[in-house]
Structures are given as C-alpha cells and as structure tokens.
Design a protein around this motif. Structure first.
Motif, short mmCIF file in Angstrom:
data_model
loop_
_atom_site.label_atom_id
_atom_site.label_comp_id
_atom_site.label_asym_id
_atom_site.label_seq_id
_atom_site.Cartn_x
_atom_site.Cartn_y
_atom_site.Cartn_z
N ASN A 178 35.40 6.75 89.30
CA ASN A 178 36.75 6.24 89.56
C ASN A 178 37.21 6.67 90.95
O ASN A 178 38.40 6.92 91.17
N SER A 183 43.30 2.09 92.12
CA SER A 183 43.21 0.66 92.44
C SER A 183 42.13 -0.04 91.63
O SER A 183 41.13 0.58 91.24
N LEU A 184 42.34 -1.33 91.41
CA LEU A 184 41.43 -2.10 90.58
C LEU A 184 40.58 -3.02 91.45
O LEU A 184 40.99 -3.41 92.53
N ASP A 185 39.41 -3.39 90.96
CA ASP A 185 38.62 -4.36 91.73
C ASP A 185 39.06 -5.78 91.35
O ASP A 185 40.01 -5.97 90.59
N GLY A 188 39.73 -6.57 87.86
CA GLY A 188 40.69 -5.70 87.17
C GLY A 188 40.06 -4.44 86.63
O GLY A 188 40.56 -3.83 85.69
N HIS A 189 38.93 -4.01 87.21
CA HIS A 189 38.24 -2.81 86.74
C HIS A 189 38.55 -1.60 87.61
O HIS A 189 38.44 -1.68 88.82
N PRO A 190 38.89 -0.46 86.99
CA PRO A 190 39.16 0.72 87.80
C PRO A 190 37.90 1.50 88.15
O PRO A 190 37.93 2.41 88.96
N TRP A 191 36.76 1.16 87.51
CA TRP A 191 35.53 1.92 87.73
C TRP A 191 34.60 1.19 88.70
O TRP A 191 34.47 -0.02 88.63
N GLU A 278 47.43 6.39 83.72
CA GLU A 278 46.26 5.97 84.49
C GLU A 278 44.98 6.46 83.81
O GLU A 278 43.99 5.74 83.72
N LYS A 281 44.29 4.28 80.88
CA LYS A 281 43.74 2.99 81.29
C LYS A 281 42.26 3.12 81.61
O LYS A 281 41.45 2.26 81.27
N LEU A 282 41.93 4.21 82.28
CA LEU A 282 40.51 4.44 82.61
C LEU A 282 39.68 4.53 81.34
O LEU A 282 38.59 3.96 81.23
N LYS A 285 38.95 1.28 79.71
CA LYS A 285 37.98 0.44 80.41
C LYS A 285 36.56 1.01 80.36
O LYS A 285 35.70 0.60 81.12
#
Ligand SMILES: Nc1ncnc2c1ncn2[C@@H]1O[C@H](COP(=O)(O)OP(=O)(O)OP(=O)(O)O)[C@@H](O)[C@H]1O
Ligand SMILES: [Mg+2]
Length: 529
Positions: A178, A183-185, A188-191, A278, A281-282, A285
């Motif tokens: 992470n 920020s998301l790609d 919409g992925h944070p990883w 946050e 959310k991680l 995902k």
C-alpha cells in the motif's frame, strides 16, 4: 460397401428433399416448431442428457467455461493426439487442453461422462457493447439420464474447486503493498502488486525441525479447515506473531508460508495509512487465500502517547485503545489540539478491529502475520488469546538449525559432519548467539571449499563467544549472553534504511534499556494462544 454409400446418398437425398418441401411449403414458425418437436422426440428416446456450457453467456464471460477448460487441462494426458497449449498472463505454467471439436471421457464418483469442445464460426457480428470473438466456443457435457441427479451438481462444484486450485498453483503469486498511501489506482484499488518470487521455503528455513513441522501442520489444518471453522462458528482466519532478533528468519518464514500455501502476500505499511477507515478499506480490498503482513509492529505503535481518552479512569475498553495512537514516519495524522489522536488517526482499536473485528471476516481464509524484534514492547491487547493464535520465537542459530544451513549451503547430509567438530559446534553455538543470517554469510563466502567453510564458521563462532564472554562482565546482557549492542545497532540501521525520517521508534531504544526484558528462550518456540 457400394450399397452402403448408395443408401446413404439416397437417405441424404430424401432429407434434402424433405427440407426443401419444409422450406417451400411451411412458414418459418411452423418449421421451427417442427424442428423443436423433432428434437424433443430425439431426446425422449436418447438415453443421455446434453449440457452446453458456452464461453460467453450473453455478453458476460461464463466462469464455468473457463473452469471446465482448466479442469480438463489437468485430466488430459500429454499423450493425447491433439492438444491446445496456453500460457495465461502472469503465469509461469503452460496448460494444455482439448483442441477444437475434440472429445474426452472423464469419470466422477464411478460415473462416466463425455466432454466435447465445440467451436463454430460466429455467423454475423450481432450488436454488442463489446466486440465478440469470431468463434463461438463451448463445451458439451454428455451424462447418462440415470446419472444426472447423482452427480451433476457435485460434479460441477468439484470442477469449480479444482479449477481454482489449478489457477492458484499455475499463477505466480503476488506481493501487494500500500505504498501509494491512500490513493487508488484507475480500477479503484489501493494496493500495488508485483509478482512474488521469493525462493524461501520450509526446506530452506533453518530452525528447530519439530517447531517447523508444528507450524506446517498448523498451516495445513488452517487451509483445509473450512468445515471446521464453519462448524465452530469462527471466522476462517489465523494470526501468527513472529518475534526474535534481526536476521533470525522472520521475513523468510513469511515467504516460506506463502510459498507453502500458495497464498498472495499483502505487506501492509502502517505508516502510509492515515485513518482507521482507510485501514478498513485496505482490508476489504484484500483477497481470500492471502497473508496480511505487518512487519516490525513495535515500531508502528507509539506507546509513549498512551493516554486514556476523556481523562476518566472508567473509559470503556474501546475508548482506551482508541487513545493509543499508532504512528511511525508520516503516520497518524492527529487532529490539531486533540492529543493522542482522535478519529483522524489510526488507533490500536482500529488495528484490533482490522485483525479481529467484524470487518476482519469480509472474505475468508486469511492469515495475519505480525513481526517484531521486541515482543515485550507490544501492548498486551495485541497478544491476548484469539488475536494472534500462535507466538513463534525465532531464535539465534541452534545446532539443528545449523545442520539445515550446512545441508543447504554446503550439501552436508546427516552424518557427513565430523563427530568432534559437531560437538564443538554444539558447545559454542549457544554462547556465540549468532543469527542464521550471520552463519549463512560465512557459509556463502566459503562455499567453494566445504572444509574451509566449516573451519571458518567454527572460528567465527568461537571468536563471537569469546567476545560475549569478555563483554559479559562489564555490560548488562540479555538474550543469554548475546551481543545486544550489535543487535541494537543492526536494528537501528534497519529502521534508518526503512524510514529515514522516522521518529516514532525512539521509544524502542528507551524502553529497551528499562530492563523489563524477559529472557528469551534459546531455541525456536511456539506458544499457542
Ligand atoms: N532461519 C533462517 N533460515 C534460513 N535463512 C535465514 C534464516 N534467518 C535468516 N536467514 C537469512 O538471512 C537473511 C535475513 O533474514 P530475514 O530477513 O528473514 O530476517 P528477519 O528475522 O526478518 O530480520 P529483521 O528482524 O531484521 O526483519 C535472509 O535472506 C536469509 O537468507
Ligand atoms: Mg524481516
């Protein structure tokens, strides 16, 4: 033979004639109804059921088609006459499967079924939001009518499970991080992920073989434990806390676990996470069959900031944990004027919820691993039963661990080592307190000359033991006489490299000197919670 061809030709002629009459005399609706009736009669008398599994179901990809393809690739033998070969994206394995319009027989629970891979040209491009392939592909499954209720559902479930297993085995595992902060790609992925290629396995890991076996059995039980977890009403997850000095193989153990189970790794950088939500959310995902890792957890929790929120001694447990702000480098963002961090920073409660709360069970089959060099610095809340199920102590190099390193680095088998030298090693290893990382360094350096490597190692161990002995009288020692100063230096170097601007770790050093350390055990040890 000639008569056979003549009768076949006349039969085809009659069929064509009938079709011609059908086409000219009857309107299309009637023709369609006639064909349907003909089909029904045919199926009435047939002793089989046929199931079509098309590649594209409307506009969506049919997951079952892909699963069947993978499943058949594992049952087809390479000696088959014609096979199609594929290599999927991100995969290091080549799979082979049925070629177009080929058949193969499979058996399940004593029932034989037939699979046919049917490929036809798509007539004309029908309107679609996304371009469809030029060929229509599908599998036809033929099952005897009497067997349909016996196997169909369980057979298809079996195929789905098998396909998932093959996919996991074939696919290179991924290492997620992470590091992008919150920020998301574009999806919409944070990883962020990279292929995970760490070569560490339980074979290469130098530690007490008994402890190693216990861990492997535990992991196996976990991976095969879906029914158990369901029956006992527990979330299908497990926590491991790896603790011990730097260079004893904690990170290598995580890689070995991932390679053993075929799981992905999520390396959670807590200093990049700013709020509890946050963090949640991680977690949401992450995929199942994964290991979620927080390395050096002692460095992420600022115990010096520990205060009871609201001042009252009767604060609820949750509020109490909430007041323990987690930080590191650019870590928790505190709300101005609200010391100890309010809802705008990560709290211990947030972390506990991450591993333990309701959110921790979104998805399943997940392993949490925390590592630390200082278990005694961790908050007891993190160590309580049910949080981290197993506490595994990674020790300095013991004799059983040394034998593994000698085997892996120099090819020494059991009994190859001279008995006298073996005894010398046993006598000096404990006093020297060298880590497996130190030992492997010496072995790598001299690996071209086995005899020399063993001699050098023995000398290095003796020198270290001597040094510890001399230092023993003048300096406070823990870890059974191991060179604490060197270990601390090593740790500080590591932290400086990891996060140059990190201030949250000062407390580690401070509290390290408080003298509240317990004497860690010499060998690897497991404490099951
Ligand atoms: N138990 C071990 N078995 C085999 N190799 C080991 C072991 N411990 C350490 N090593 C070797 O030393 C190197 C460093 O080990 P590793 O990073 O796993 O240690 P660590 O315990 O995670 O250290 P740190 O606390 O600094 O993170 C590895 O690349 C590995 O080759
Ligand atoms: Mg490590």
């Amino acid at each position: 033979m000639k008569e056979y061809w003549t009768s076949l030709a006349s039969l085809l002629g009659v069929l064509a004639f009938c079709q011609g009459i059908l086409q000219t005399v009857f309107p299309p609706e009637l023709r369609f109804a006639f064909l349907k009736l003909f089909n029904k009669i045919f199926h009435w008398f047939s002793s089989y059921y046929y199931f079509d599994i098309t590649e594209i179901d409307g506009v969506n990809t049919n997951e079952l088609y892909n699963a069947v393809q993978l499943y058949l690739s594992s049952t087809v033998s390479i000696s088959g006459s014609r096979l199609s070969l594929t290599r999927a994206l991100n995969s290091s394995a080549i799979t082979f499967g049925l070629s177009n319009n080929d058949c193969m027989v499979d058996a399940f629970n004593g029932v034989t079924v037939l699979w046919e891979h049917v490929v036809t040209q798509r007539q004309s491009q029908t309107f679609s939001w996304r371009p469809l392939p030029e060929e229509k592909r599908g599998f036809t499954l033929r099952i005897k009518k009497k067997d349909k209720y016996l196997i169909l559902n369980s057979y298809l479930d079996f195929i789905m499970d098998k396909a998932n297993e093959i996919r996991r085995k074939n696919q290179d595992r991924l290492l997620y991080t992470n590091s992008r902060g919150g920020s998301l790609d574009s999806r919409g992925h944070p990883w962020e992920s990279v292929p995970f290629k760490h070569p560490s396995t339980f074979d290469t890991l130098a530690m007490d073989p008994k402890v190693k076996k216990e861990i492997m059995d535990d992991l196996k039980d976990f991976a095969n434990g879906q029914a158990f977890y369901q029956k006992t009403g527990r979330a299908w997850k497990r926590g491991y806390l790896l603790y011990g000095p730097p260079g004893t193989g904690k990170s290598s153990m995580i890689a070995a676990m991932a390679n053993f189970l075929g799981y992905d790794i999520y390396d959670l950088e807590l200093t990049e996470v700013h709020t509890n939500s946050e963090l949640r959310k991680l977690l949401m995902k992450t995929s199942s069959k994964s290991i979620i890792v927080i390395e050096d957890i002692d460095c992420s929790i600022n115990l010096t900031n520990r205060k009871s929120k609201g001042g009252g001694g009767g604060a609820s447990a949750r509020t109490y944990y909430d007041s323990m702000e987690m930080r590191g480098g650019g870590g928790g963002v505190s709300v101005p004027g609200e010391e100890g961090g309010g809802g705008n920073s990560i709290t211990l409660s947030g972390l506990l919820n991450f591993t333990d709360g309701l959110w921790s069970c979104c998805g399943s089959e997940r392993i949490f691993v925390f590592t630390t060099n200082h278990i005694e610095k961790l908050d007891p809340a993190l160590l309580r039963s049910g949080r981290m199920d197993m506490h595994i102590f990674m020790s300095h190099c013991s004799f059983p661990a040394l034998k593994i390193l000698l085997k892996n680095y120099l090819g020494y088998e059991e009994g190859d080592l001279d008995e006298e030298i073996g005894k010398e090693f046993e006598g000096v290893l404990e006093k020297a307190g060298m880590t497996p990382a130190d030992v492997s360094e010496v072995l790598i350096k001299n690996r071209r000359d086995k005899g020399n490597a063993v001699r050098e190692l023995l000398e290095a161990l003796k020198a270290r033991a001597e040094k510890n002995n001399v230092a023993g009288g003048s300096r406070e020692k823990v870890n059974g006489g191991h060179d604490l100063e060197e270990e601390e230096e090593e740790e500080q170097e590591k932290r400086a490299l990891e996060s140059p601007k990190e201030e949250g770790c000062d407390f580690v050093e401070d509290s390290c000197k408080k003298g509240d350390e317990k004497d860690p055990k010499e060998d690897n040890e497991i404490i099951e919670k």
